[in-house]
Design a protein around this motif. Sequence first.
Motif, PDB file in Angstrom:
ATOM      1  N   ASP A   1       0.833  -1.206   0.000  1.00 18.09           N
ATOM      2  CA  ASP A   1       0.000   0.000   0.000  1.00 18.09           C
ATOM      3  C   ASP A   1       0.868   1.257   0.000  1.00 18.09           C
ATOM      4  OD1 ASP A   1      -2.325  -1.499  -0.029  1.00 18.09           O
ATOM      5  OD2 ASP A   1      -2.646  -1.350   2.129  1.00 18.09           O
ATOM      6  N   ALA A   2       1.923   1.246   0.819  1.00 13.64           N
ATOM      7  CA  ALA A   2       2.809   2.409   0.882  1.00 13.64           C
ATOM      8  C   ALA A   2       3.477   2.657  -0.473  1.00 13.64           C
ATOM      9  CB  ALA A   2       3.864   2.216   1.969  1.00 13.64           C
ATOM     10  N   ALA A   3       3.923   1.619  -1.118  1.00  5.00           N
ATOM     11  CA  ALA A   3       4.567   1.772  -2.428  1.00  5.00           C
ATOM     12  C   ALA A   3       3.566   2.286  -3.462  1.00  5.00           C
ATOM     13  CB  ALA A   3       5.162   0.444  -2.876  1.00  5.00           C
ATOM     14  N   ARG A   4       2.340   1.817  -3.389  1.00  5.39           N
ATOM     15  CA  ARG A   4       1.301   2.265  -4.326  1.00  5.39           C
ATOM     16  C   ARG A   4       0.997   3.754  -4.103  1.00  5.39           C
ATOM     17  NH1 ARG A   4      -1.650  -1.828  -4.606  1.00  5.39           N
ATOM     18  NH2 ARG A   4      -2.545  -1.700  -2.523  1.00  5.39           N
ATOM     19  N   ILE A   5       0.866   4.159  -2.837  1.00  5.77           N
ATOM     20  CA  ILE A   5       0.598   5.562  -2.534  1.00  5.77           C
ATOM     21  C   ILE A   5       1.772   6.428  -2.989  1.00  5.77           C
ATOM     22  CG2 ILE A   5       0.285   7.240  -0.673  1.00  5.77           C
ATOM     23  CD1 ILE A   5      -1.289   5.032   0.831  1.00  5.77           C
ATOM     24  N   ARG A   6       2.987   5.983  -2.681  1.00  4.95           N
ATOM     25  CA  ARG A   6       4.176   6.736  -3.089  1.00  4.95           C
ATOM     26  C   ARG A   6       4.210   6.906  -4.605  1.00  4.95           C
ATOM     27  NH1 ARG A   6       7.334   3.711  -1.079  1.00  4.95           N
ATOM     28  NH2 ARG A   6       7.580   4.667   0.952  1.00  4.95           N
ATOM     29  N   GLN A   7       3.934   5.845  -5.334  1.00  5.93           N
ATOM     30  CA  GLN A   7       3.963   5.917  -6.791  1.00  5.93           C
ATOM     31  C   GLN A   7       2.888   6.860  -7.325  1.00  5.93           C
ATOM     32  OE1 GLN A   7       6.286   4.627  -9.009  1.00  5.93           O
ATOM     33  NE2 GLN A   7       5.189   6.087 -10.277  1.00  5.93           N
ATOM     34  N   ARG A   8       1.695   6.799  -6.740  1.00  6.44           N
ATOM     35  CA  ARG A   8       0.616   7.690  -7.185  1.00  6.44           C
ATOM     36  C   ARG A   8       0.983   9.143  -6.905  1.00  6.44           C
ATOM     37  NH1 ARG A   8      -2.350   6.598 -10.979  1.00  6.44           N
ATOM     38  NH2 ARG A   8      -4.248   7.513 -10.164  1.00  6.44           N
ATOM     39  N   CYS A   9       1.606   9.396  -5.750  1.00  5.27           N
ATOM     40  CA  CYS A   9       2.043  10.767  -5.438  1.00  5.27           C
ATOM     41  C   CYS A   9       3.080  11.240  -6.444  1.00  5.27           C
ATOM     42  CB  CYS A   9       2.603  10.845  -4.025  1.00  5.27           C
ATOM     43  SG  CYS A   9       1.365  10.673  -2.723  1.00  5.27           S
ATOM     44  N   GLU A  10       4.026  10.379  -6.763  1.00  8.12           N
ATOM     45  CA  GLU A  10       5.045  10.740  -7.758  1.00  8.12           C
ATOM     46  C   GLU A  10       4.384  11.024  -9.109  1.00  8.12           C
ATOM     47  OE1 GLU A  10       8.318  11.344  -7.175  1.00  8.12           O
ATOM     48  OE2 GLU A  10       7.784  11.028  -5.074  1.00  8.12           O
ATOM     49  N   ASP A  11       3.418  10.208  -9.490  1.00  5.56           N
ATOM     50  CA  ASP A  11       2.700  10.437 -10.750  1.00  5.56           C
ATOM     51  C   ASP A  11       2.019  11.805 -10.743  1.00  5.56           C
ATOM     52  OD1 ASP A  11       3.473   7.878 -11.471  1.00  5.56           O
ATOM     53  OD2 ASP A  11       1.479   6.991 -11.130  1.00  5.56           O
ATOM     54  N   VAL A  12       1.354  12.111  -9.627  1.00  6.29           N
ATOM     55  CA  VAL A  12       0.637  13.375  -9.504  1.00  6.29           C
ATOM     56  C   VAL A  12       1.594  14.556  -9.599  1.00  6.29           C
ATOM     57  CG1 VAL A  12      -0.545  14.829  -7.773  1.00  6.29           C
ATOM     58  CG2 VAL A  12      -1.362  12.512  -8.220  1.00  6.29           C
ATOM     59  N   LEU A  13       2.759  14.424  -8.965  1.00  8.82           N
ATOM     60  CA  LEU A  13       3.675  15.553  -8.893  1.00  8.82           C
ATOM     61  C   LEU A  13       4.541  15.726 -10.135  1.00  8.82           C
ATOM     62  CD1 LEU A  13       4.727  15.146  -5.170  1.00  8.82           C
ATOM     63  CD2 LEU A  13       3.109  16.785  -6.142  1.00  8.82           C
TER      64      LEU A  13
ATOM     65  N   ASP B   1       3.985  13.891 -13.464  1.00  6.03           N
ATOM     66  CA  ASP B   1       3.353  13.689 -14.766  1.00  6.03           C
ATOM     67  C   ASP B   1       2.596  14.957 -15.183  1.00  6.03           C
ATOM     68  OD1 ASP B   1       4.323  11.130 -14.737  1.00  6.03           O
ATOM     69  OD2 ASP B   1       2.391  10.152 -14.433  1.00  6.03           O
ATOM     70  N   PRO B   2       2.349  15.112 -16.470  1.00  7.02           N
ATOM     71  CA  PRO B   2       1.535  16.259 -16.894  1.00  7.02           C
ATOM     72  C   PRO B   2       0.165  16.221 -16.196  1.00  7.02           C
ATOM     73  CG  PRO B   2       2.495  15.145 -18.788  1.00  7.02           C
ATOM     74  CD  PRO B   2       2.782  14.292 -17.587  1.00  7.02           C
ATOM     75  N   ILE B   3      -0.351  17.401 -15.891  1.00  7.11           N
ATOM     76  CA  ILE B   3      -1.647  17.489 -15.216  1.00  7.11           C
ATOM     77  C   ILE B   3      -2.727  17.004 -16.179  1.00  7.11           C
ATOM     78  CG2 ILE B   3      -3.356  19.055 -14.211  1.00  7.11           C
ATOM     79  CD1 ILE B   3      -1.038  20.791 -13.285  1.00  7.11           C
ATOM     80  N   PRO B   4      -3.517  16.031 -15.741  1.00  5.85           N
ATOM     81  CA  PRO B   4      -4.590  15.535 -16.609  1.00  5.85           C
ATOM     82  C   PRO B   4      -5.709  16.569 -16.730  1.00  5.85           C
ATOM     83  CG  PRO B   4      -4.737  14.526 -14.446  1.00  5.85           C
ATOM     84  CD  PRO B   4      -3.488  15.363 -14.458  1.00  5.85           C
TER      85      PRO B   4
END
Length: 113
Positions: free
Chosen positions: A3-15, A17-20
């Motif tokens: 779960d921690a790795a998934r949250i970390r990855q999603r945060c990295e994506d949000v910060l 990646d281009p804003i959807p």
Amino acid sequence: MSDAARIRQRCEDVLWDPIPQGDELSLLAEESEAYVGLLAPKLEELVPRMREGMQDTARIVLRHSGEVLDDTGTTAAELGTRLYNAGVNARALLGLLERPGELDPSPGPSRRP
């Protein structure tokens, strides 16, 4: 993936990646805010066991968590800001939960109000 790795990855994506746009932006903002809502209470429980300097840091992050969860902006620009703020805050919460510093063995009264 934990779960921690998934949250970390999603945060990295949000910060990073281009804003959807459109619905994806709204869904990502809600998801990131949900992570804040999930992690903040866990950190609140840990704060009394933290050393004073880390308690101060945790309190600042928790104050920002409250601001993230109280934000109700709805325009596309506001959603982008909400998404970014939630991503930063969720990542900070996760970091403090994973590396809280030296902890007192048992919870006691908080050192500061």
